[in-house]
Design a protein around this motif. Structure first.
Motif, mmCIF file in Angstrom:
data_model
loop_
_atom_site.group_PDB
_atom_site.id
_atom_site.type_symbol
_atom_site.label_atom_id
_atom_site.label_comp_id
_atom_site.label_asym_id
_atom_site.label_seq_id
_atom_site.Cartn_x
_atom_site.Cartn_y
_atom_site.Cartn_z
ATOM 1 N N THR A 1 -2.881 0.155 -20.174
ATOM 2 C CA THR A 1 -2.633 -1.249 -20.468
ATOM 3 C C THR A 1 -2.907 -2.102 -19.234
ATOM 4 O O THR A 1 -3.126 -1.577 -18.132
ATOM 5 N N LYS A 2 -2.899 -3.395 -19.415
ATOM 6 C CA LYS A 2 -3.093 -4.302 -18.288
ATOM 7 C C LYS A 2 -1.813 -4.337 -17.439
ATOM 8 O O LYS A 2 -0.705 -4.231 -17.975
ATOM 9 N N GLU B 1 -0.127 -6.656 -16.151
ATOM 10 C CA GLU B 1 0.849 -7.691 -16.515
ATOM 11 C C GLU B 1 1.666 -7.335 -17.756
ATOM 12 O O GLU B 1 2.669 -8.001 -18.057
ATOM 13 N N TYR B 2 1.258 -6.293 -18.487
ATOM 14 C CA TYR B 2 1.995 -5.889 -19.685
ATOM 15 C C TYR B 2 2.910 -4.684 -19.444
ATOM 16 O O TYR B 2 3.661 -4.293 -20.335
ATOM 17 N N GLY C 1 -6.925 -1.069 -20.192
ATOM 18 C CA GLY C 1 -6.271 -1.685 -19.049
ATOM 19 C C GLY C 1 -6.243 -0.776 -17.839
ATOM 20 O O GLY C 1 -6.430 0.443 -17.948
ATOM 21 N N LYS C 2 -5.981 -1.327 -16.684
ATOM 22 C CA LYS C 2 -6.090 -0.607 -15.423
ATOM 23 C C LYS C 2 -4.807 0.087 -14.981
ATOM 24 O O LYS C 2 -4.763 0.686 -13.901
ATOM 25 N N SER C 3 -3.762 0.037 -15.797
ATOM 26 C CA SER C 3 -2.523 0.754 -15.492
ATOM 27 C C SER C 3 -2.320 1.875 -16.497
ATOM 28 O O SER C 3 -2.520 1.686 -17.708
#
Length: 251
Positions: free
Chosen positions: A21-22, A24-25, A140-142
């Motif tokens: 996920t991104k 920020e999420y 997303g990057k996470s």
């Protein structure tokens, strides 16, 4: 050595659940909010962007082809159109409003063993480069490492008055143009099972899904599951693929 070559793993089903996920999420997810999208959002995304990735115009549908199709005017018997081969997409009118939460499930086929002791196998992901890059490019990057029993934890939160399923997506080959009998039956029945079919093109996503047939939504909505994710580990997606050592129980 691959994890699937360990003798103790031969008859064992292994899933390693991750949500990409991104950044920020992430906190919202750890707070127990699953961000669910209606299937129509994925259909509309591919139609809008004309790019296959997160978008998929075949979501929630039975897919096949008809050959030598003729359209006949039932008043005159006149053939008004003919098609040599025509793709068909059968989708229930309500299918686009089925909410889904998507995450990734790696299996014992995806890991290389680094070390083994009496209780655990310590492993690293070892995917074909193109599969790894597809995930990095489309998500997303996470990487949020979900509990081993995540599907059971989520299933326990489903209210008695609702019906939901959480399971692996089934990937199939649509290129032959043959409609799967099970898909057609699910279409006729209006069965939620059609939310769990995807074309082989998307197989790199290794997707699990939570879907509800009794909670139709028109836009994204959060589904609360409590505090079961509050202690989840979160790492950068590149670190996850290239450096992370994962511990998997042998029993």
């Amino acid at each position: 050595m691959r994890l699937n070559e360990l003798e103790v793993m031969q008859d064992k089903q292994v899933y390693y659940f991750v949500k990409f996920t991104k950044p920020e999420y992430v906190q919202d997810l750890k707070d127990g909010n699953l961000f669910m999208q209606p299937l129509k959002s994925f259909i509309e995304q591919e139609e809008r962007e004309q790019v296959r990735g997160q978008g998929d115009r075949l979501e929630g549908a039975a897919v096949g082809q008809l050959e030598n199709l003729s359209v006949v005017d039932n008043r005159t018997g006149e053939v008004v159109a003919e098609f040599g081969k025509k793709g068909i997409i059968l989708r229930h009118p309500d299918a686009g409003y089925v909410p889904v939460f998507c995450f990734t499930a790696f299996t014992k086929d995806d890991f290389e063993v680094v070390h083994v002791d009496e209780e655990y196998a310590y492993v690293k992901l070892s995917l074909p480069e193109v599969e790894k890059q597809n995930i990095i490019d489309n998500f997303g990057k996470s990487a949020v490492i979900l509990p081993n029993d995540f599907p059971h934890l989520v299933a326990a939160t489903i209210p008695d008055e609702h019906y939901g399923e959480i399971k692996a997506v089934r990937y199939v080959d649509y290129s032959a143009g043959v409609m799967y009998k099970e898909q057609l039956e699910q279409f006729i029945e209006g069965n939620i099972g059609l939310a769990f079919w995807k074309e082989n093109y998307f197989k790199y996503q290794k997707e699990f899904r939570l879907a509800f047939s009794t909670m139709p939504i028109d836009k994204a909505k959060k589904y609360a599951i409590g505090d079961v994710l509050k202690d989840c580990t979160v790492v950068d997606i590149n670190y996850f693929f290239d450096e992370s050592i994962h511990r998997l129980p042998l029993k």
